[in-house]
Each structure stands twice: as structure tokens, then as C-alpha cells.
Enzyme design. Sequence first.
Site, mmCIF file in Angstrom:
data_model
loop_
_atom_site.group_PDB
_atom_site.id
_atom_site.type_symbol
_atom_site.label_atom_id
_atom_site.label_comp_id
_atom_site.label_asym_id
_atom_site.label_seq_id
_atom_site.Cartn_x
_atom_site.Cartn_y
_atom_site.Cartn_z
ATOM 1 N N GLU A 280 0.824 -1.213 0.000
ATOM 2 C CA GLU A 280 0.000 0.000 0.000
ATOM 3 C C GLU A 280 0.859 1.264 0.000
ATOM 4 O OE1 GLU A 280 -3.921 -0.499 1.994
ATOM 5 O OE2 GLU A 280 -3.308 1.292 3.062
ATOM 6 N N HIS A 307 6.942 -26.783 0.750
ATOM 7 C CA HIS A 307 6.307 -27.955 0.147
ATOM 8 C C HIS A 307 5.207 -27.537 -0.809
ATOM 9 C CE1 HIS A 307 8.564 -30.495 2.921
ATOM 10 N NE2 HIS A 307 8.403 -29.496 3.772
ATOM 11 N N LYS A 420 -13.166 3.317 -1.334
ATOM 12 C CA LYS A 420 -13.978 3.576 -0.134
ATOM 13 C C LYS A 420 -15.134 4.520 -0.486
ATOM 14 C CE LYS A 420 -10.586 3.056 3.682
ATOM 15 N NZ LYS A 420 -9.972 3.684 4.854
HETATM 16 O O1 PA5 Z 1 -2.779 2.107 5.821
HETATM 17 C C1 PA5 Z 1 -3.891 2.587 5.692
HETATM 18 O O2 PA5 Z 1 -4.102 3.811 5.818
HETATM 19 C C2 PA5 Z 1 -5.110 1.721 5.422
HETATM 20 O O3 PA5 Z 1 -4.779 0.411 5.191
HETATM 21 C C3 PA5 Z 1 -6.047 1.788 6.610
HETATM 22 O O4 PA5 Z 1 -5.374 1.327 7.743
HETATM 23 C C4 PA5 Z 1 -7.306 0.964 6.405
HETATM 24 O O5 PA5 Z 1 -7.941 1.339 5.210
HETATM 25 C C5 PA5 Z 1 -8.263 1.183 7.577
HETATM 26 O O6 PA5 Z 1 -8.507 2.548 7.724
HETATM 27 P P1 PA5 Z 1 -8.979 3.157 9.086
HETATM 28 O O7 PA5 Z 1 -7.948 2.922 10.115
HETATM 29 O O8 PA5 Z 1 -9.177 4.599 8.778
HETATM 30 O O9 PA5 Z 1 -10.277 2.470 9.445
#
Ligand code: PA5
Length: 436
Positions: A280, A307, A420
Site C-alpha cells: 500500500e 512444500h 472507499k
Molecule cells: O494504511 C492505511 O491507511 C489503510 O490500510 C487503513 O489502515 C485501512 O484502510 C483502515 O482505515 P482506518 O484505520 O481509517 O479504518
Amino acid sequence: MNTVWKLPQLKLDVSPLWRSSGGLQLPSDAPSKLTEAWNALITKCKSGNLGFFDWPDSSECAHTLEQVHKLATSLRGTYEGALCIGIGGSYLGPAALQDIFLGTPSKEGFAVHWVSNVDSAAIKKAEHFLSSRKCAVVIISKSGGTTETLAAWFYLSHLFRNEDIVVITDPREGELRRLSNSLGWKSLSVPSNIGGRFSVLTSVGLFPLALQNIAVHELIQGASLMNKALMSFTADENPAALYAYSKYLWDISGCSIDYFMPYDSRLKSLAEWYVQLWAESLGKKQITTQKAVGPNPVAALGTSDQHSLLQLFKEGPRKRVIGFLTALEADSPQIGKPNFDSPQYSFLSRHTFNQLNILASEATQESLINAEVPTYRFELSDLTPKTLGAFLQFQETACGLAGELYQVNAFDQPGVEESKKILRRKLDSETPSSML
Ligand code: PA5
């Protein structure tokens, strides 16, 4: 150039990345590139825009540790367990550490149950967990508005009184902050300048772990030790920078699949945390050119995946870098002698299961090196909070630095944010097309 480092609580050896077939040639501009990348990262940290690096040594972190300790102690004295709801960076870090430190959660004592992947089965499991003990609920979302987290919380909210609720979210913004302010729910803050996948050492990770009596201050101690060690190197000799740089060079030369393979089932979720961090943060369009870049991190588990995947790693197309992770364990059970004769396998008896796994990882790495597949290795000195704090801080720093090499913003996630928003719109106005 150094390629093996003894750092606080761990050893890192990237030398096979530089020795493998055709090997990596150290580009002549490496020192200047590394210096530029390191300086850019540190400048962002010093400007206050980027909080994760300085966090372990900050007064805000010390204050958070106090708050976490106080609230966790009070909840442990009042409840038999807690339901934690969160996803992505608001789940993967604490869940990984919980798996490592607790191994198999005991049926006695304070129990923590997670709702992360929100679906009917997860909700039913949560209801079952809640039916058998008096529980608090901890809702974790940096933005305070993640749909899945809110959906689970909406459904389960009627099972809790206001005093049973703890929210971990942004200090000022978002729906959870609004609700906690107006309804008087207890809350902890995630610093605005620390994003989800970099937040494991904030209240996001510290609180669920403190509820389980894990020495969370040692996580911070380990992270702080790692920071000091990293700051003692020049940029072009910095282990986090050279780790990121060597993986980056392999990626852009065609080995873009970045397997991370711990050799202990307790570390499996840590590999999932690693995957989120690197995927990410780096899988994006470059800031200036808009070119799509980024490695493809994948989690694997030794020895099981030997394996399953090793054949492909060794003889399949050369597209992968394999990272090994092992941890020393003082009290691993000895395999010992069986109650029958098996002279050809008597060598097994001399070893512990920890030794078996470490030797298996070494054997696999050796065989991959023989096949000229690029590999590297982390060795943790144990599985204590101090060591994991050091490891997490190392990975976050290396990943942030990789963002500078890839020329992306490692700290946003526009690709996730868009989906989102689309989901919110769809939920507001549509029925799934398969149901029409
Ligand atoms: O790294 C990030 O920002 C995302 O992976 C968020 O952690 C994830 O989308 C969850 O978001 P939030 O903590 O706002 O609920």
C-alpha cells in the site's frame, strides 16, 4: 559496501542479493541516490509532516503509554474480555503481535477477539464470543469512517453501554471522533501524522496488546533502540536504506515479486503486516511522471510453503526475491528420541523444533542461492516485544525510504480511498447487481 549488520535485537544479511546471478551491480550514483532519499525522508520527519520515525522517542508516545496502561488496567479489572473491531492498518499490526506474544491464546484470563474481515461468519463468531463473557469493545479506525468497521460496530453496538466503549481514532476528525465526543465514549488518539499501516506502535497496537498484559513499553524501547542505531550510519551505509535499495534494484530489474517468508507459524500474520506495509505504500503512480511502479509483496510461511512454492522459486521464471525471517527461541521443545527404532533419522533427535526450522530456512536459502535466486535474511534474537519493536521500526523506515527511491508518496493510499468513496456511494443508492 557492508551487506551484513548486527542491529539491536536482529541481524540482517542482504549479501546474497548482491552475489546472485549477474548479481546487482552497485550503480555509480548509489551514494548520492541513497543520501538524497535518506535526507528527503528525514526532512519529512523533522518537518512534523511524518510522525512514525520520531514517535518512539516523543513525549506524546510516553504520554500514550501512560494512558494506555491506565485504561487497560482499568478494563482488565472490570471485564473478562474485549472485542476489537478494525481493518487494514487498524488490525494487521496488533493482530500480528498478538499471534507472536500469545502463541495460542489461553482460555483463562482476559480474552481479546477481533472482527476484521466483516462478513456474516465473522459477526456470528463475535456474537458467540460476547455471549460467554462480560466484554468491553474497542473500535479502531484512524479515519473514523471505514465502512466495514462501522458496519460491524452498528450491528454490535446494542450489546454495549456507553461506559463499555473505547474508540481509537484521529484526535480531531471523523465519525468515530464525533460520536465519542458527543456520547462520552472513552477514546485514545492516533497522531494525525501517522497513517494506518505505520500506526502499530501508537495506541492502535499498544492498547489491544496492553489489554492482554503484553509489555508494550518494551515495543517502544526496541523501536527507539533501532532508531538510534539507524541514525548512527551515514545514508550510503545505512542498513535500512541499503535493504530498501537492493530490493528496489531487483524490482526494477524484473524480480518484482517480493516474498517474505518467516519460519514460525506465530510469525505468519507478521508477514501479512509486511505485505500491507510494502504494497500500500509503494504500489502507486510516481509523483512526477505518473508512471505505475511498486513491488509485489507476498506472504509465505516456512516450512509449509517449501512444500508448495519452493519448486517455483527455484526453477520457475526469475521474477522473485525471497526474504527469510527466523527467530531464536530458548525454550523450544526437543524433538528427542521416538519410542521406536529409526536409525536413519536419528539425527532428528538432537534438535529442537526451533533448530529444525532455522536449519530448514538455511537449507532452502542455500539451495536458492545455488540456483542464483536473489534472497536475504533477517534473524531475530528472540520473540520479545523489544525485538519486535526494533523489527517493525526497521521495516517502516526502510519502506519510507523506498518511497523516496520509487519517487512515490509512501504515506497516502489514493487507490484505496477511491474505492472507499465508491462503496459509500453504492451503499447509499444501489442494490448489488447480482441481486437485481
Ligand atoms: O494504511 C492505511 O491507511 C489503510 O490500510 C487503513 O489502515 C485501512 O484502510 C483502515 O482505515 P482506518 O484505520 O481509517 O479504518
